[in-house]
Design an enzyme around this catalytic site. Structure first.
Site, mmCIF file in Angstrom:
data_model
loop_
_atom_site.group_PDB
_atom_site.id
_atom_site.type_symbol
_atom_site.label_atom_id
_atom_site.label_comp_id
_atom_site.label_asym_id
_atom_site.label_seq_id
_atom_site.Cartn_x
_atom_site.Cartn_y
_atom_site.Cartn_z
ATOM 1 N N ASP A 153 47.349 46.056 64.514
ATOM 2 C CA ASP A 153 45.876 46.346 63.847
ATOM 3 C C ASP A 153 44.763 47.063 64.843
ATOM 4 O OD1 ASP A 153 45.770 44.342 62.135
ATOM 5 O OD2 ASP A 153 44.650 43.198 62.487
ATOM 6 N N ALA A 154 45.602 47.142 66.682
ATOM 7 C CA ALA A 154 45.328 47.765 67.149
ATOM 8 C C ALA A 154 45.299 49.582 66.771
ATOM 9 C CB ALA A 154 45.599 47.607 68.899
ATOM 10 N N TYR A 180 46.177 51.134 64.444
ATOM 11 C CA TYR A 180 45.792 51.142 62.843
ATOM 12 C C TYR A 180 44.690 51.546 62.996
ATOM 13 C CZ TYR A 180 43.864 50.849 58.419
ATOM 14 O OH TYR A 180 43.806 51.438 57.375
ATOM 15 N N ASP A 181 43.601 50.967 64.248
ATOM 16 C CA ASP A 181 42.098 50.706 64.410
ATOM 17 C C ASP A 181 42.110 52.464 64.985
ATOM 18 O OD1 ASP A 181 41.729 48.898 62.825
ATOM 19 O OD2 ASP A 181 41.396 47.523 64.592
ATOM 20 N N SER A 214 43.609 46.617 22.529
ATOM 21 C CA SER A 214 43.495 45.141 22.642
ATOM 22 C C SER A 214 45.710 44.584 22.575
ATOM 23 C CB SER A 214 42.868 44.579 22.082
ATOM 24 O OG SER A 214 42.955 42.540 22.562
ATOM 25 N N GLU A 260 56.606 39.899 30.846
ATOM 26 C CA GLU A 260 55.622 40.929 31.989
ATOM 27 C C GLU A 260 54.703 39.235 31.850
ATOM 28 O OE1 GLU A 260 53.543 44.430 31.934
ATOM 29 O OE2 GLU A 260 55.533 45.132 32.477
ATOM 30 N N LYS A 311 50.702 37.715 31.944
ATOM 31 C CA LYS A 311 49.313 38.936 31.392
ATOM 32 C C LYS A 311 48.640 38.526 32.496
ATOM 33 C CE LYS A 311 46.595 39.165 27.103
ATOM 34 N NZ LYS A 311 45.822 39.043 27.885
ATOM 35 N N ASP A 362 44.794 37.477 34.216
ATOM 36 C CA ASP A 362 43.608 37.533 33.794
ATOM 37 C C ASP A 362 42.065 38.225 34.433
ATOM 38 O OD1 ASP A 362 41.675 36.444 31.459
ATOM 39 O OD2 ASP A 362 41.779 34.705 33.031
ATOM 40 N N ARG A 374 37.488 49.419 30.083
ATOM 41 C CA ARG A 374 37.809 49.718 29.004
ATOM 42 C C ARG A 374 35.990 49.522 27.945
ATOM 43 N NH1 ARG A 374 38.782 45.341 25.127
ATOM 44 N NH2 ARG A 374 39.938 46.260 23.205
ATOM 45 N N GLU A 425 45.726 45.931 36.119
ATOM 46 C CA GLU A 425 44.149 44.924 35.356
ATOM 47 C C GLU A 425 43.670 44.758 37.202
ATOM 48 O OE1 GLU A 425 43.956 43.603 32.710
ATOM 49 O OE2 GLU A 425 43.615 41.806 32.908
ATOM 50 N N TYR A 431 50.590 48.465 35.037
ATOM 51 C CA TYR A 431 51.302 47.878 33.592
ATOM 52 C C TYR A 431 50.730 48.797 32.324
ATOM 53 C CZ TYR A 431 46.694 45.550 32.417
ATOM 54 O OH TYR A 431 45.598 45.238 31.586
ATOM 55 N N LYS A 472 56.949 42.968 26.082
ATOM 56 C CA LYS A 472 56.929 44.445 25.538
ATOM 57 C C LYS A 472 58.265 44.692 24.629
ATOM 58 C CE LYS A 472 53.540 44.955 28.862
ATOM 59 N NZ LYS A 472 52.594 45.897 30.286
ATOM 60 N N LYS A 514 50.207 33.904 24.783
ATOM 61 C CA LYS A 514 49.497 33.122 25.196
ATOM 62 C C LYS A 514 49.425 31.822 25.475
ATOM 63 C CE LYS A 514 44.732 34.025 25.448
ATOM 64 N NZ LYS A 514 43.646 34.541 26.089
ATOM 65 N N CYS A 573 13.317 10.447 40.860
ATOM 66 C CA CYS A 573 14.520 10.787 41.435
ATOM 67 C C CYS A 573 15.112 9.976 42.137
ATOM 68 C CB CYS A 573 13.545 11.820 42.438
ATOM 69 S SG CYS A 573 14.961 11.939 43.798
ATOM 70 N N CYS A 591 14.729 9.117 46.049
ATOM 71 C CA CYS A 591 13.584 8.778 46.377
ATOM 72 C C CYS A 591 12.299 8.306 45.687
ATOM 73 C CB CYS A 591 12.355 10.477 47.709
ATOM 74 S SG CYS A 591 11.812 11.300 45.988
ATOM 75 N N CYS A 604 12.979 16.642 40.642
ATOM 76 C CA CYS A 604 12.476 16.054 42.087
ATOM 77 C C CYS A 604 11.191 16.383 42.351
ATOM 78 C CB CYS A 604 12.953 15.939 42.755
ATOM 79 S SG CYS A 604 11.985 14.686 44.359
ATOM 80 N N CYS A 624 11.365 14.582 48.964
ATOM 81 C CA CYS A 624 12.386 13.997 48.932
ATOM 82 C C CYS A 624 13.333 14.176 50.055
ATOM 83 C CB CYS A 624 12.599 14.587 48.063
ATOM 84 S SG CYS A 624 14.581 13.844 47.113
HETATM 85 S S1 IVH Z 1 49.810 46.188 28.497
HETATM 86 C C1 IVH Z 1 46.806 47.950 24.939
HETATM 87 N N1 IVH Z 1 50.436 44.802 30.555
HETATM 88 O O1 IVH Z 1 45.644 41.712 28.053
HETATM 89 C C2 IVH Z 1 47.083 47.633 25.746
HETATM 90 N N2 IVH Z 1 48.593 44.438 29.283
HETATM 91 O O2 IVH Z 1 44.606 40.867 25.388
HETATM 92 C C3 IVH Z 1 48.087 47.521 26.827
HETATM 93 N N3 IVH Z 1 46.833 42.687 30.258
HETATM 94 O O3 IVH Z 1 43.735 44.641 26.835
HETATM 95 C C4 IVH Z 1 48.662 46.626 27.302
HETATM 96 N N4 IVH Z 1 47.947 42.396 32.178
HETATM 97 O O4 IVH Z 1 43.351 44.171 29.613
HETATM 98 C C5 IVH Z 1 49.865 45.216 29.369
HETATM 99 N N5 IVH Z 1 51.175 42.593 31.770
HETATM 100 C C6 IVH Z 1 50.245 43.334 30.864
HETATM 101 C C7 IVH Z 1 48.655 42.517 30.724
HETATM 102 C C8 IVH Z 1 48.032 43.656 29.680
HETATM 103 C C9 IVH Z 1 47.102 41.437 31.440
HETATM 104 C C10 IVH Z 1 45.259 42.621 29.495
HETATM 105 C C11 IVH Z 1 44.763 44.296 28.553
HETATM 106 C C12 IVH Z 1 44.645 43.822 27.753
HETATM 107 C C13 IVH Z 1 44.453 42.403 27.803
HETATM 108 C C14 IVH Z 1 45.094 42.594 25.808
#
Ligand code: IVH
Length: 728
Positions: free
Chosen positions: A47-48, A50-51, A96, A128, A130, A132, A151, A187, A239, A303, A327, A421, A424, A439, A444
Site C-alpha cells: 500500500d505504501a 502504491y500510495d 432480457s 455461466e 446468472k 443478480d 439498461r 453486471e 459477460y 449460451k 432460474k 407499549c 413502558c 409508542c 419510554c
Molecule cells: S447475457 C440479451 N449473461 O440477466 C441479454 N446476462 O434476465 C444477454 N445476467 O439482462 C445477457 N448474468 O442483466 C447474460 N452471465 C450472464 C448474466 C446475464 C446475469 C442478466 C442480464 C440480463 C438478465 C436477464
C-alpha cells in the site's frame, strides 16, 4: 520500482515532454496495479508504494492541468453532484433472457436449436452464473471509458458514468490489444460482505437497510453524488458484447478470454459443454457452489458458444434466441412461529418480530425474522403457532414467505398489536398516513435506551465505554434519560453503579467510570456532522448529516435553515432546480421539524448551557487568507473540484454545494450559465473567476508554482480505498 521508470527530474526544470511521459507512465503503472489488485487479486506492491505513486500522479496532474484525462486513475474519487441523469439510447437494445425454471425447459431449448439450425450444424454451449445485479453497458472510445449506462427500459437507459468510474474493477482505459471503440456489457453488483457492511451502517444510522444486494447496487448507481457512490462497494463482471468492437470473435468463450485480457473482470466460473447433458450436469455443479461467489446468483445462463449461430438465430422482441436463463428455486425452509414479540425502536416505532424455531437456511441458522408491521401480518394471515416457509430475501435477510395453512391444528392464534407499549405501558398511536404504530411516551425507557445507544454508536459520538449492557444499566438506574445527561454524570455514582446484570455477582462499574467520563468529554469536540447524526433525527443518516453539516456553521443555524427550506421549496416545484443539495426532501423536512419541536429547542438550549458548540470538520486555519469565507464552485475549472475544495479549506474557507444567502463567492468556471451567476448576484454573492480564486489563495495555500515531479502534493483528495473486498 522498475528500472525502466522514465524519470522527469533531470538537471534544472523538467521539460514538458518528460513531465507528460512521467504522468503517462504513472497512470499506466497505477492502472496495472489496480488491475492486479482488484481484478486478478494478486497485488505485487504494498500500500505504501502504491500510495507514493498515486500521490506523485496527483501532484503532477494538479500542476499540469493541460494533461488532464478522464482515464486517469485519480478520476475515480467521484466528481461534483449531478443534477440528474442524461438519457442514453442503446444500440442494439439491451435485451432480457427467456427463462425456464425446469431442466425440461433446457432440453426443449436444445430441441428448438435443432429445429432452427441447418441440419448437420454442430454447436457447443457455455454455462455461466446468472448474476443478480444491475445490467450495465460500458462504452470505450479511443480505449478510454467514455460512457456507462443502465439498461433502463432496454432501449433508453441512464448515463451513470460518473458513478461507474468509481467502481474499482472497471477499467478506465484499455490496452492497445483492445479495439479502439468497443462496448462491453455485464453486471454491476454489490459483493456480499460489502452489502452486509453497508446495511449495518445504514441501520446504525437509522436509515432504511436495503432489502438485498441488487437493490443496494441499483440504489448506489442512482446516487446523484458520485462521491457518495465512490464509498459504496460495487464491482463489475463482463459477460456480453454491446454493439461495437466485438464482431470478430468466433465464439463467446474466445470473446470472454479477450475481455479478461483487456482487463475486464469476468465470472470466476464458467463451463464449456459439448451437449445438453453436459449442460444439465454443469447446472448442478454451479448450484452446488452458488454461495461461494462474491455476488448473488439466481440461476445459470446457457449460451450457444458459436457466434455465427447467434446471427443465424437472431432475437425476439425481448430476448436473444441463442440463450436461456435457468432460474434456481429460491431456497426455503419450513419452521414454526413460536411467538411474535414487539420491539420498540428509537423513534417509538413498534416492530413485530417472529420468534422462530431455529432452522438452517442457505448456510446460517435463522431464529428471528421481522414481520414489519401489523397490517402486513394481517394481510398475509400469519398466526402465532403457524408453520411457515422462510426464505432469504436476496439470499441475505431472512423473511417469512408465507404460512402453511394446511399444517394448522386450530391452536394457532392471531396476532394483535398491543394497545400499550410493551416496554413502558405508554399509549400506542398510528399517525395518519403511516403504517407504523408508535409508542408516544417520550420518556419510554426502551426509546431512551435506543436513543442513547445511537448517540454513543461508532459513527455518532463513538462512546465505546457505553457498550454492552452499560447503557441499559445507566438508564435503568435513572442516571441518564436523555443523551445530553451523559455530560452531567456523577463520577462517584457512576463508579458505584451495579453492572452485575441481575446475576448477583455484585460487580460495580468502578474505574471504567473514568474512561466513560473521558470519552463523553472527548465527544464535545467532535465535528458538527457527527453531532447532527448522533441526535437521531428520522431520515438523517450519516451521509445526509455530512451533507447538511457542510452547509451550516453550527447546530444552532439549523432551526429554520434557508438552505433546507429551499430544498423543500424546490421539491414542491419539481423543477430543474431540484438538486440544491443531494439530500432527500424528507430529510430536510425532518431536520426542520426536529429543531422546531419542543424537544429540539430544549436540546439546543441544553447544548448551549453545557457549552457544547460543534463546528464543521475541516474548517481550516482560522487565520488563513480565506478564513470564514464561503465558496461555491461551478462550471468547468482547470483542476478537479476536490482539489480546489481542499485548497480553500486549508486557507480557512468552506465550500458549499449550492449558493445561498450565506455564500460569499461563486467561483464561475467556463460555461457557467447566466442564470447561475445572476441568481448568485441577486443573493449578494460575489461572482469571481478561477484566476481570482488562485490569487486569493495565494502562495500560502501551497499551489505548486512550477510543474515538476517534486512539486508538493498540495491537495490530496481522500486516499483511494484499496480494500480487497470485491476482488475475485
Ligand atoms: S447475457 C440479451 N449473461 O440477466 C441479454 N446476462 O434476465 C444477454 N445476467 O439482462 C445477457 N448474468 O442483466 C447474460 N452471465 C450472464 C448474466 C446475464 C446475469 C442478466 C442480464 C440480463 C438478465 C436477464
Amino acid at each position: 520500482m522498475e528500472a525502466s521508470t522514465p524519470q522527469a527530474d533531470g538537471a534544472g526544470a523538467p521539460g514538458t515532454d518528460s513531465v507528460r511521459a512521467r504522468i503517462e507512465w504513472l497512470r499506466a503503472e497505477i492502472s496495472r496495479h489496480d488491475r492486479l489488485y482488484y481484478v486478478e487479486a494478486r497485488p505485487v506492491i504494498g500500500d505504501a508504494d502504491y500510495d507514493a505513486l498515486y500521490r506523485e500522479l496527483l501532484a503532477l496532474e494538479a500542476a499540469n492541468p493541460q494533461f488532464d484525462s478522464p482515464a486517469s486513475p485519480t478520476k475515480r474519487v467521484g466528481g461534483a453532484p449531478l443534477e440528474g441523469f442524461a438519457q442514453v439510447r442503446h444500440d442494439p437494445p439491451m435485451q432480457s433472457l427467456d427463462k425456464t425454471h425446469a431442466k425440461s425447459g433446457l432440453v426443449e431449448f436444445d430441441a428448438f436449436l435443432r429445429r432452427e439450425l441447418p441440419a448437420g450444424a454442430s454447436w457447443t454451449y457455455v454455462v455461466e452464473p446468472k448474476i443478480d445485479g444491475v445490467s450495465m453497458s460500458l462504452l470505450y472510445e479511443d480505449r478510454v471509458l467514455v460512457r456507462a449506462a443502465t439498461r433502463g427500459n432496454g432501449t433508453v437507459g441512464d448515463d451513470v458514468t460518473a458513478n461507474v468510474r468509481t467502481v474499482r474493477n472497471v477499467p478506465l482505459s484499455l490496452p492497445p490489444s483492445a479495439p479502439p471503440r468497443v462496448e462491453v456489457r455485464g453486471e454491476i453488483y454489490m459483493p456480499r460482505d460489502g452489502f452486509a457492511a453497508l446495511n449495518a451502517k445504514e441501520e446504525e444510522s437509522g436509515g432504511e437497510p436495503f432489502a438485498n444486494p441488487r437493490n443496494a447496487a441499483a440504489g448506489s448507481l442512482k446516487l446523484f453524488d458520485p462521491r457518495e457512490a465512490a464509498s459504496r462497494p460495487l464491482a463489475f463482471v463482463a459477460y456480453n458484447a454491446g454493439g461495437a468492437g466485438c464482431e470478430g470473435f468466433a465464439t463467446h468463450a474466445a470473446m470472454m478470454a479477450a475481455f479478461a485480457e483487456w482487463g475486464f473482470p469476468v465470472a470466476p466460473w464458467s463451463k464449456l459443454c459439448g451437449d445438453i447433458d453436459a449442460v444439465l450436469a454443469a447446472i448442478d455443479a454451479l448450484e452446488a457452489r452458488r454461495h461461494s461467489f462474491p455476488f448473488e446468483i439466481d440461476g445459470a445462463v446457457v449460451k450457444v458458444n458459436e457466434n455465427a449461430m447467434h446471427a443465424a438465430l437472431g432475437a425476439t422482441a425481448k430476448a436473444p434466441r441463442w440463450a436461456r436463463a435457468y432460474k434456481y428455486a429460491p431456497e426455503r425452509a419450513e419452521t414454526v412461529v413460536q411467538a411474535i414479540t414487539v420491539q420498540v425502536g428509537r423513534t417509538g416505532v413498534l416492530t413485530p418480530v417472529a420468534e422462530l424455531k431455529p432452522v438452517e437456511l442457505a448456510g446460517s441458522v435463522i431464529a428471528r425474522a421481522t414481520l414489519h408491521n401489523a397490517d402486513e401480518i394481517a394481510r398475509r394471515d400469519i398466526r402465532i403457532g403457524d408453520h411457515v416457509w422462510i426464505v432469504k430475501a436476496g439470499d441475505v435477510i431472512p423473511a417469512v414467505e408465507s404460512p402453511i395453512p394446511e399444517r394448522r391444528d386450530g391452536t394457532e392464534r392471531a396476532f394483535a398489536m398491543p394497545r400499550r407499549c410493551p416496554e413502558c405501558g405508554g399509549e400506542v398511536v398510528r399517525r395518519e398516513g403511516e403504517v407504523a404504530q408508535r409508542c408516544t411516551n417520550p420518556a419510554c425507557p426502551a426509546q431512551r435506551l435506543r436513543r442513547i445507544e445511537h448517540f454513543a454508536s461508532r459513527n455518532a459520538l463513538d462512546i465505546r465505554a457505553l457498550g454492552g449492557k452499560i447503557a441499559e444499566a445507566i438508564v435503568s438506574a435513572g442516571m441518564v434519560s436523555d443523551p445530553l445527561d451523559l455530560f452531567t454524570l456523577d463520577r462517584a455514582r457512576l463508579a458505584a453503579l451495579d453492572v452485575s446484570d441481575g446475576k448477583g455477582s455484585g460487580r460495580v462499574f468502578g474505574k471504567n467510570a473514568d474512561s466513560l467520563v473521558q470519552a463523553v468529554e472527548a465527544a464535545r469536540s467532535l465535528p458538527l456532522h457527527r453531532w447532527l447524526f448522533a441526535v437521531g433525527i428520522p431520515n438523517v443518516g450519516e451521509s445526509t448529516a455530512k451533507t447538511i453539516a457542510a452547509e451550516h456553521d453550527r447546530l444552532s443555524s439549523l432551526p429554520g435553515s434557508p438552505v433546507l427550506r429551499q430544498v423543500l421549496e424546490n421539491d414542491a416545484k419539481k423543477g430543474k432546480e431540484r438538486k440544491i443539495l443531494p439530500i432527500k426532501p424528507e430529510s430536510a423536512r425532518s431536520v426542520l421539524e426536529f429543531f422546531d419541536s419542543a424537544y429540539g429547542r430544549e436540546f439546543l438550549r441544553r447544548m448551549a448551557e453545557l457549552g457544547i458548540d460543534p463546528a464543521p470538520e475541516g474548517r481550516g486555519a482560522a487565520d488563513g487568507p480565506l478564513a470564514g469565507k464561503r465558496f461555491v464552485l461551478t462550471g468547468s475549472l482547470s483542476r478537479p473540484r476536490p482539489e480546489y475544495a481542499a485548497l480553500i479549506e486549508k486557507a480557512g474557507g468552506t465550500v458549499q454545494s449550492a449558493v445561498s444567502g450565506a455564500t460569499d463567492y461563486l467561483v464561475a468556471g467556463e460555461n457557467t450559465g447566466r442564470t447561475k451567476t445572476d441568481k448568485a448576484r441577486s443573493l449578494g454573492t460575489e461572482v469571481i473567476d478561477e484566476a481570482r480564486l488562485l490569487e486569493m489563495l495565494g502562495p500560502a495555500a501551497g499551489v505548486p508554482p512550477t510543474a515538476g515531479p517534486d512539486a508538493p502534493a498540495a491537495a490530496k483528495p481522500p486516499a483511494a480505498p484499496r480494500q480487497q473486498e470485491f476482488a475475485f
